[in-house]
Design a protein around this motif. Sequence first.
Motif, mmCIF file in Angstrom:
data_model
loop_
_atom_site.group_PDB
_atom_site.id
_atom_site.type_symbol
_atom_site.label_atom_id
_atom_site.label_comp_id
_atom_site.label_asym_id
_atom_site.label_seq_id
_atom_site.Cartn_x
_atom_site.Cartn_y
_atom_site.Cartn_z
ATOM 1 N N SER A 47 0.867 -1.174 0.000
ATOM 2 C CA SER A 47 0.000 0.000 0.000
ATOM 3 C C SER A 47 0.906 1.228 0.000
ATOM 4 O O SER A 47 2.104 1.146 0.303
ATOM 5 C CB SER A 47 -0.888 0.008 1.246
ATOM 6 O OG SER A 47 -0.092 0.146 2.423
ATOM 7 N N LYS A 48 0.358 2.398 -0.315
ATOM 8 C CA LYS A 48 1.184 3.603 -0.353
ATOM 9 C C LYS A 48 1.806 3.901 1.007
ATOM 10 O O LYS A 48 2.971 4.285 1.111
ATOM 11 C CB LYS A 48 0.351 4.798 -0.841
ATOM 12 C CG LYS A 48 0.029 4.754 -2.330
ATOM 13 C CD LYS A 48 -0.699 6.022 -2.765
ATOM 14 C CE LYS A 48 -0.992 5.991 -4.262
ATOM 15 N NZ LYS A 48 -1.698 7.210 -4.716
ATOM 16 N N CYS A 70 7.290 12.071 -3.747
ATOM 17 C CA CYS A 70 5.947 11.536 -3.955
ATOM 18 C C CYS A 70 6.024 10.084 -4.388
ATOM 19 O O CYS A 70 7.071 9.582 -4.790
ATOM 20 C CB CYS A 70 5.188 12.347 -5.012
ATOM 21 S SG CYS A 70 5.792 12.136 -6.703
ATOM 22 N N ASP A 71 4.894 9.418 -4.302
ATOM 23 C CA ASP A 71 4.753 8.066 -4.838
ATOM 24 C C ASP A 71 4.703 8.178 -6.362
ATOM 25 O O ASP A 71 4.055 9.088 -6.904
ATOM 26 C CB ASP A 71 3.463 7.440 -4.296
ATOM 27 C CG ASP A 71 3.370 5.951 -4.556
ATOM 28 O OD1 ASP A 71 3.280 5.569 -5.736
ATOM 29 O OD2 ASP A 71 3.380 5.176 -3.576
ATOM 30 N N TYR A 72 5.378 7.258 -7.048
ATOM 31 C CA TYR A 72 5.363 7.332 -8.513
ATOM 32 C C TYR A 72 3.930 7.267 -9.049
ATOM 33 O O TYR A 72 3.621 7.817 -10.117
ATOM 34 C CB TYR A 72 6.219 6.216 -9.108
ATOM 35 C CG TYR A 72 5.558 4.844 -9.139
ATOM 36 C CD1 TYR A 72 4.853 4.406 -10.258
ATOM 37 C CD2 TYR A 72 5.625 3.987 -8.047
ATOM 38 C CE1 TYR A 72 4.244 3.168 -10.288
ATOM 39 C CE2 TYR A 72 5.017 2.753 -8.061
ATOM 40 C CZ TYR A 72 4.330 2.339 -9.183
ATOM 41 O OH TYR A 72 3.720 1.095 -9.200
ATOM 42 N N ARG A 73 3.045 6.619 -8.301
ATOM 43 C CA ARG A 73 1.658 6.468 -8.738
ATOM 44 C C ARG A 73 0.905 7.794 -8.744
ATOM 45 O O ARG A 73 -0.193 7.892 -9.303
ATOM 46 C CB ARG A 73 0.944 5.449 -7.837
ATOM 47 C CG ARG A 73 1.429 4.022 -8.046
ATOM 48 C CD ARG A 73 0.990 3.080 -6.935
ATOM 49 N NE ARG A 73 1.809 3.240 -5.731
ATOM 50 C CZ ARG A 73 1.838 2.331 -4.738
ATOM 51 N NH1 ARG A 73 1.104 1.237 -4.811
ATOM 52 N NH2 ARG A 73 2.611 2.539 -3.685
ATOM 53 N N ASP A 74 1.503 8.829 -8.131
ATOM 54 C CA ASP A 74 0.842 10.133 -8.058
ATOM 55 C C ASP A 74 1.315 11.101 -9.146
ATOM 56 O O ASP A 74 0.899 12.267 -9.152
ATOM 57 C CB ASP A 74 1.072 10.761 -6.677
ATOM 58 C CG ASP A 74 0.376 9.976 -5.574
ATOM 59 O OD1 ASP A 74 -0.674 9.369 -5.850
ATOM 60 O OD2 ASP A 74 0.899 9.956 -4.438
ATOM 61 N N ILE A 75 2.174 10.657 -10.044
ATOM 62 C CA ILE A 75 2.608 11.514 -11.151
ATOM 63 C C ILE A 75 1.442 11.678 -12.131
ATOM 64 O O ILE A 75 0.939 10.688 -12.689
ATOM 65 C CB ILE A 75 3.829 10.911 -11.872
ATOM 66 C CG1 ILE A 75 5.032 10.850 -10.935
ATOM 67 C CG2 ILE A 75 4.156 11.707 -13.129
ATOM 68 C CD1 ILE A 75 5.594 12.186 -10.549
ATOM 69 N N LEU A 105 11.595 13.110 -20.101
ATOM 70 C CA LEU A 105 11.903 11.849 -19.417
ATOM 71 C C LEU A 105 11.230 11.832 -18.058
ATOM 72 O O LEU A 105 11.275 12.818 -17.313
ATOM 73 C CB LEU A 105 13.427 11.703 -19.241
ATOM 74 C CG LEU A 105 13.909 10.563 -18.320
ATOM 75 C CD1 LEU A 105 13.611 9.201 -18.946
ATOM 76 C CD2 LEU A 105 15.406 10.712 -18.029
ATOM 77 N N LEU A 106 10.634 10.693 -17.704
ATOM 78 C CA LEU A 106 10.139 10.451 -16.347
ATOM 79 C C LEU A 106 11.031 9.378 -15.716
ATOM 80 O O LEU A 106 11.186 8.292 -16.277
ATOM 81 C CB LEU A 106 8.686 9.971 -16.378
ATOM 82 C CG LEU A 106 8.078 9.566 -15.028
ATOM 83 C CD1 LEU A 106 8.087 10.733 -14.043
ATOM 84 C CD2 LEU A 106 6.663 9.018 -15.221
ATOM 85 N N ASP A 107 11.625 9.699 -14.575
ATOM 86 C CA ASP A 107 12.507 8.760 -13.864
ATOM 87 C C ASP A 107 11.842 8.418 -12.538
ATOM 88 O O ASP A 107 11.817 9.241 -11.612
ATOM 89 C CB ASP A 107 13.881 9.394 -13.644
ATOM 90 C CG ASP A 107 14.875 8.420 -13.025
ATOM 91 O OD1 ASP A 107 14.758 7.207 -13.277
ATOM 92 O OD2 ASP A 107 15.763 8.873 -12.277
ATOM 93 N N ILE A 108 11.261 7.227 -12.422
ATOM 94 C CA ILE A 108 10.547 6.842 -11.206
ATOM 95 C C ILE A 108 11.475 6.053 -10.283
ATOM 96 O O ILE A 108 12.258 5.225 -10.726
ATOM 97 C CB ILE A 108 9.264 6.044 -11.530
ATOM 98 C CG1 ILE A 108 9.548 4.814 -12.400
ATOM 99 C CG2 ILE A 108 8.253 6.948 -12.213
ATOM 100 C CD1 ILE A 108 8.306 3.968 -12.689
ATOM 101 N N GLY A 109 11.391 6.349 -8.998
ATOM 102 C CA GLY A 109 12.352 5.795 -8.050
ATOM 103 C C GLY A 109 13.716 6.395 -8.298
ATOM 104 O O GLY A 109 14.727 5.690 -8.371
ATOM 105 N N CYS A 110 13.773 7.722 -8.378
ATOM 106 C CA CYS A 110 14.964 8.409 -8.907
ATOM 107 C C CYS A 110 16.089 8.566 -7.902
ATOM 108 O O CYS A 110 17.165 9.061 -8.253
ATOM 109 C CB CYS A 110 14.573 9.782 -9.446
ATOM 110 S SG CYS A 110 14.077 10.969 -8.162
ATOM 111 N N ALA A 168 10.829 11.057 -9.329
ATOM 112 C CA ALA A 168 9.954 10.824 -8.177
ATOM 113 C C ALA A 168 10.639 9.866 -7.212
ATOM 114 O O ALA A 168 11.203 8.846 -7.628
ATOM 115 C CB ALA A 168 8.615 10.239 -8.626
ATOM 116 N N THR A 169 10.602 10.209 -5.918
ATOM 117 C CA THR A 169 11.128 9.336 -4.879
ATOM 118 C C THR A 169 10.252 9.437 -3.635
ATOM 119 O O THR A 169 9.731 10.516 -3.320
ATOM 120 C CB THR A 169 12.581 9.690 -4.508
ATOM 121 O OG1 THR A 169 12.988 8.883 -3.382
ATOM 122 C CG2 THR A 169 12.744 11.146 -4.138
ATOM 123 N N LEU A 170 10.129 8.321 -2.926
ATOM 124 C CA LEU A 170 9.376 8.300 -1.675
ATOM 125 C C LEU A 170 10.217 8.754 -0.488
ATOM 126 O O LEU A 170 9.702 8.870 0.621
ATOM 127 C CB LEU A 170 8.834 6.888 -1.404
ATOM 128 C CG LEU A 170 7.493 6.539 -2.041
ATOM 129 C CD1 LEU A 170 7.164 5.073 -1.794
ATOM 130 C CD2 LEU A 170 6.393 7.432 -1.496
#
Length: 438
Positions: free
Chosen positions: A149-150, A265-270, A213-218, A237-239
Amino acid sequence: MTTFKDRSELLAELGTRLTIAEVFETLIDGPVPIRLRAYDGSATGPEDSPYTLDIKNPRGINYLASAPGDLGMARAYIAGDMTAEGVHPGDPYDILKAMQAMKFHRPSALSLVTIARSLGWERLKPIAPPPQETLPRWRRIALEGLRHSKTRDAEAIHHHYDVSNTFYEYVLGPSMTYTCAVYGEPDWTLEQAQENKYRLIFEKLRLKEGDRLLDIGCGWGGMVRYAARRGVRVIGATLSAEQAAWAQQKIAEDGLGELAEVRHCDYRDIAEGDFDALSSIGLTEHIGVHNYPFYFGFIKDKLRDGGLFLNHCITRPDNTRTTKAGDFIDRYVFPDGELIGSGRIISEIQNIGLEVLHEENLREHYALTLHEWCKNLVENWDACVDEVGEGTAKVWGLYMAGCRLGFQRNVVQLHHVLGVKLGSDSAWQVPLRPWWEP
């Protein structure tokens, strides 16, 4: 031939008490591969071993007896109740390699009687672990919600990444890059290899000035800044709050604010979409295998038709075993981390409607990377201990040295998977053959 286990059961029947060294022998299969000493004066294992485990006090044997295996050993070592002689705590690789064939087992009922008689029943009762240990999986559900979960993902990332930016600077070096480097030659410096990793990903994604470019978990924004310096507009994006703050400061210092942004932020919120490329460097391990359809579906939704993506993650060498990490890794390093083979990852990518163009295994590159991180920890040991405490510093030395051994033994691998979101006509918009320098 009488085994240690057979002997312990025989001694139980005879009512004999064991020394601590003999208790240790009952917990493993076969002979002890290194020297072991205990506070009661007993010892076992080869006398000429260059490495010695020294159990200092009753709490140390309590940890070992109540949780036989890597978790009990880690607890005793991290708490300082067991020391490892012959290696530096920042890089215990050599002693781990010497112990790699040692297998623990749960003692039989008769053996437990003997152990209890020898040590006292109180030594078999679980006690509070070192403070660096997080909660077991079943307790996380009650306090943090369902797996992945988030809320629970945010807590897992906080546990691992919000240790201290200063500590990470000591261990990772100037690049502040906490993922596998890519070496052209074994004698390359860590910084050369990390820069080369970003270069390789940049070229695989066919990025050019003006692209998005989108870098998730950056992480600390290494890929974000690399791409921005070449004219690419990037969102990372990084948590981890500490990672995001460090990355944003570095972006400002480098004068890249008009091109680059790292969000906490959570990558899911981009919300943005229609990116030319997407990179995921070291995030998949935290996603959860059952969440792969959503994860790769998210990637697909964020790309324009013809957009490329690169998934860089640790994998298992097959697709059959459990996805969950071992107890030590789960409690001390990556809570809720999950690994599976590259075949499962590729299948999930294909099942969501993305096309795989290329994949490669960089297993030995990660072993080289971890070796360099351990060298940095050793060289900066005193400063690292001052920053995060000796227990946490020992967790990192144990974890990184153990992972280095795991990559060398093919227990884990590191895979790049390059893919594309096809348009309605399914036409390729890339060259017929690989277009990047290896």
